[in-house]
Enzyme design. Structure first.
Site, PDB file in Angstrom:
ATOM      1  N   GLY A 241       0.853  -1.202   0.000  1.00 37.88           N
ATOM      2  CA  GLY A 241       0.000   0.000   0.000  1.00 37.88           C
ATOM      3  C   GLY A 241       0.878   1.238   0.000  1.00 37.88           C
ATOM      4  N   GLY A 242       1.886   1.229  -0.884  1.00 37.02           N
ATOM      5  CA  GLY A 242       2.967   2.238  -0.833  1.00 37.02           C
ATOM      6  C   GLY A 242       2.708   3.510  -1.596  1.00 37.02           C
ATOM      7  CG  PHE A 292      -3.424  -4.464   1.636  1.00 30.34           C
ATOM      8  CD1 PHE A 292      -4.717  -4.492   2.085  1.00 30.34           C
ATOM      9  CD2 PHE A 292      -2.790  -3.231   1.498  1.00 30.34           C
ATOM     10  CE1 PHE A 292      -5.400  -3.313   2.379  1.00 30.34           C
ATOM     11  CE2 PHE A 292      -3.458  -2.039   1.790  1.00 30.34           C
ATOM     12  CZ  PHE A 292      -4.782  -2.088   2.231  1.00 30.34           C
ATOM     13  NE  ARG A 307       4.102   8.012   6.452  1.00 27.85           N
ATOM     14  CZ  ARG A 307       3.358   8.934   5.850  1.00 27.85           C
ATOM     15  NH1 ARG A 307       2.900   8.756   4.640  1.00 27.85           N
ATOM     16  NH2 ARG A 307       3.045  10.043   6.474  1.00 27.85           N
ATOM     17  CG  HIS A 311      -4.044   5.201   9.876  1.00 26.76           C
ATOM     18  ND1 HIS A 311      -3.947   6.549  10.127  1.00 26.76           N
ATOM     19  CD2 HIS A 311      -4.009   5.066   8.514  1.00 26.76           C
ATOM     20  CE1 HIS A 311      -3.865   7.213   8.990  1.00 26.76           C
ATOM     21  NE2 HIS A 311      -3.891   6.340   7.998  1.00 26.76           N
TER      22      HIS A 311
HETATM   23  C1  LIG Z   1      -3.256   6.154   3.743  1.00 26.64           C
HETATM   24  S1  LIG Z   1      -2.622   5.571   2.267  1.00 26.64           S
HETATM   25  C2  LIG Z   1      -0.914   5.339   2.657  1.00 26.64           C
HETATM   26  C3  LIG Z   1      -0.067   5.335   1.458  1.00 26.64           C
HETATM   27  C4  LIG Z   1       1.430   5.213   1.732  1.00 26.64           C
HETATM   28  N1  LIG Z   1       1.739   4.055   2.501  1.00 26.64           N
HETATM   29  C5  LIG Z   1       1.960   6.466   2.390  1.00 26.64           C
HETATM   30  O1  LIG Z   1       2.084   6.489   3.605  1.00 26.64           O
HETATM   31  O2  LIG Z   1       2.230   7.432   1.677  1.00 26.64           O
HETATM   32  C6  LIG Z   1      -3.217   3.911   2.136  1.00 26.64           C
HETATM   33  C7  LIG Z   1      -2.877   3.265   0.807  1.00 26.64           C
HETATM   34  O3  LIG Z   1      -3.425   1.937   0.783  1.00 26.64           O
HETATM   35  C8  LIG Z   1      -3.814   1.667  -0.545  1.00 26.64           C
HETATM   36  N2  LIG Z   1      -4.797   0.568  -0.528  1.00 26.64           N
HETATM   37  C9  LIG Z   1      -6.090   0.623  -0.128  1.00 26.64           C
HETATM   38  N3  LIG Z   1      -6.674  -0.584  -0.239  1.00 26.64           N
HETATM   39  C10 LIG Z   1      -5.718  -1.417  -0.713  1.00 26.64           C
HETATM   40  C11 LIG Z   1      -5.705  -2.814  -1.013  1.00 26.64           C
HETATM   41  N4  LIG Z   1      -6.789  -3.577  -0.842  1.00 26.64           N
HETATM   42  N5  LIG Z   1      -4.552  -3.359  -1.455  1.00 26.64           N
HETATM   43  C12 LIG Z   1      -3.438  -2.584  -1.629  1.00 26.64           C
HETATM   44  N6  LIG Z   1      -3.385  -1.259  -1.358  1.00 26.64           N
HETATM   45  C13 LIG Z   1      -4.521  -0.683  -0.902  1.00 26.64           C
HETATM   46  C14 LIG Z   1      -4.388   2.983  -1.034  1.00 26.64           C
HETATM   47  O4  LIG Z   1      -4.402   3.059  -2.438  1.00 26.64           O
HETATM   48  C15 LIG Z   1      -3.470   4.003  -0.383  1.00 26.64           C
HETATM   49  O5  LIG Z   1      -2.429   4.407  -1.239  1.00 26.64           O
END
Ligand SMILES: C[S@@+](CC[C@H](N)C(=O)[O-])C[C@H]1O[C@@H](n2cnc3c(N)ncnc32)[C@H](O)[C@@H]1O
Length: 445
Positions: A241-242, A292, A307, A311
């Site tokens: 989820g980067g 994920f 990161r 939450h």
């Molecule tokens: C709050 S953001 C954090 C992004 C990054 N880790 C950062 O801190 O800059 C959460 C991330 O999770 C991703 N996400 C949401 N659901 C997901 C899934 N089922 N599988 C993979 N990524 C996902 C979103 O696209 C988003 O970019």
């Protein structure tokens, strides 16, 4: 109104704190800045009457937030800095968008009262350092994202909670956000709105730039680089989820001695946006579409990093995410690294509590205390092997390993092989005083 003696004592105490922290700050002690801000806020609270405080919080703040959002659409910040920032009238500021100069004036004077714009004589506006920051798309994104996503869900949050008899929201797919936004999951809602979607990624990037990096807290050389297997999945640092890859780019810059694979996993829309921006073009960062909640394709990686991912989710979904990672880990080698708030049990930082209410309204989730993190992680057969932090109100870094399986067995005797493993384990812990590197010892008696 004559101030009471007790409140005068509070003011005197608050002034003393401001003076102390102020002096240290003026002596170039940069660590005093946060304390000076906190003590200045405490001073305001001590001096304000309760009625002043009430009006500030419930009347002034929401109207100002709306004014700031309108200012972004009116391009007031960008226009104010043009031509070297020479003073501009509301007519000048309005010309760019063709908006009513009267409306622009009303918004501009609200911005002046927030310190987002300066005024040089009646109705003549000039930029200050805050304006200059907001003239930058990356920072204006914070206004766009927070306003757009909050607008409906925060407005409806009290009504939603009343309807649910004030139960803590725990369902990511049926909570306050869905109540306010036609049953849509927050991420789908976001993906359907390109401006807010872009603002979200810019905003989280700008937040990260102004906070200590996790590599300032975590001993990456000792915990990741030493003992790194050079090839294949085992060499990988996976950012789950980067987002758009900035975390991995920062990691490359901060820990250049990490020579293993760098893998960015994201939703298809985000991978597409990252590819378009050239992330991974030099071949150093690998982009991978991965959900994920499904089995982790990179097996036995050195680290699975997340990161501000957990939450976003209530405990039930976090368990699914963590379990997928646990199943992919190589015990004794892989680790999960969680970069997220760890809220204090007492006097929680305003950044953490603001984020907590935000997460409640948007995704029925929460920020977690250390106790809550440990309970969540341990419920997945994992254990916390370290919590690293720096400063108040920032994100901490939680290191997680697979938990060891209990060694005792009640009904059947342990076989010779298992007994040997137990002895080796006790010897290892005794010698190294580090139980975190121990692989699972499975005793299937
Ligand atoms: C709050 S953001 C954090 C992004 C990054 N880790 C950062 O801190 O800059 C959460 C991330 O999770 C991703 N996400 C949401 N659901 C997901 C899934 N089922 N599988 C993979 N990524 C996902 C979103 O696209 C988003 O970019």
């Amino acid at each position: 109104m004559t101030p009471e003696t007790s409140s005068m004592e509070n003011v005197a105490q608050a002034l003393k704190q401001v003076a102390e922290h102020g002096e240290r700050f003026m002596d170039n002690d940069s660590s005093a800045r946060e304390r000076l801000v906190a003590s200045a806020r405490a001073l305001i609270l001590a001096v304000e009457t309760p009625m002043d405080s009430l009006l500030w919080h419930v009347w002034a703040l929401p109207t100002r937030t709306a004014a700031a959002r309108i200012a972004v659409d009116l391009k007031i910040f960008e226009t104010a800095v043009e031509d070297g920032g020479h003073p501009k009238s509301s007519e000048d500021l309005a010309a760019v968008t063709g908006a009513s100069p009267t409306l622009v004036k009303r918004i501009s004077r609200a911005l002046v009262s927030m310190g987002m714009l300066a005024e040089q004589g009646p109705g003549l506006y000039t930029p200050n350092s805050f304006t200059k920051l907001l003239a930058n798309k990356e920072y204006a994104a914070g206004i766009i994202f927070n306003f757009d996503i909050n607008m409906e869900s925060l407005a409806k949050l009290p009504e939603y909670l009343k309807k649910t008899n004030f139960q803590n929201p725990e369902n990511a797919l049926d909570g306050p956000f869905q109540y306010a936004n036609d049953n849509k999951p927050a991420f789908s809602w976001l993906v359907e709105r390109p401006e807010t979607f872009e603002a979200f990624h810019l905003y989280i990037h700008s937040l990260r730039q102004h906070r200590p990096s996790w590599t300032d807290m975590y001993p990456a050389q000792a915990r990741l680089v030493s003992g790194l297997k050079p090839d294949g999945d085992a060499s990988a640092f996976v950012d789950v989820g980067g987002s758009m890859g900035q975390i991995l780019q920062d990691f490359r810059a901060n820990v250049p001695q990490y020579t293993g694979r760098l893998v960015l996993q994201e939703l298809p829309e985000v991978v597409a946006a990252a590819t378009e921006k050239g992330v991974g073009a030099d071949g150093r960062i690998e982009l991978q579409v991965h959900d994920f909640f499904t089995p982790q394709p990179v097996r036995g990686a050195r680290a699975y990093f997340m990161r501000t991912v957990l939450h976003d989710w209530p405990d039930a979904q976090c368990r699914k995410i963590l379990t997928q990672l646990k199943d992919a880990m190589e015990p004794g080698y892989s680790r999960i690294l969680i970069s997220d708030c760890v809220i204090s049990d007492e006097k929680a930082a305003w950044q953490h509590v603001s984020m907590d209410i935000f997460m409640m309204a948007q995704v029925s989730s929460r920020e977690r205390t250390e106790h809550e993190w440990r309970a969540l992680i341990e419920s997945c057969g994992l254990k916390v092997t370290g919590i690293y932090s720096k400063g108040d109100g920032n994100e901490g870094l939680i290191e997680v390993y697979p938990a060891r399986v209990r060694l005792e067995h009640k009904h059947r005797p342990i076989g010779a092989g298992a007994a040997l493993s137990v002895l080796q384990y006790i010897f290892y812990v005794d010698k190294t005083n580090d139980s975190s590197e121990i692989p699972y010892i499975l005793i299937c008696a």
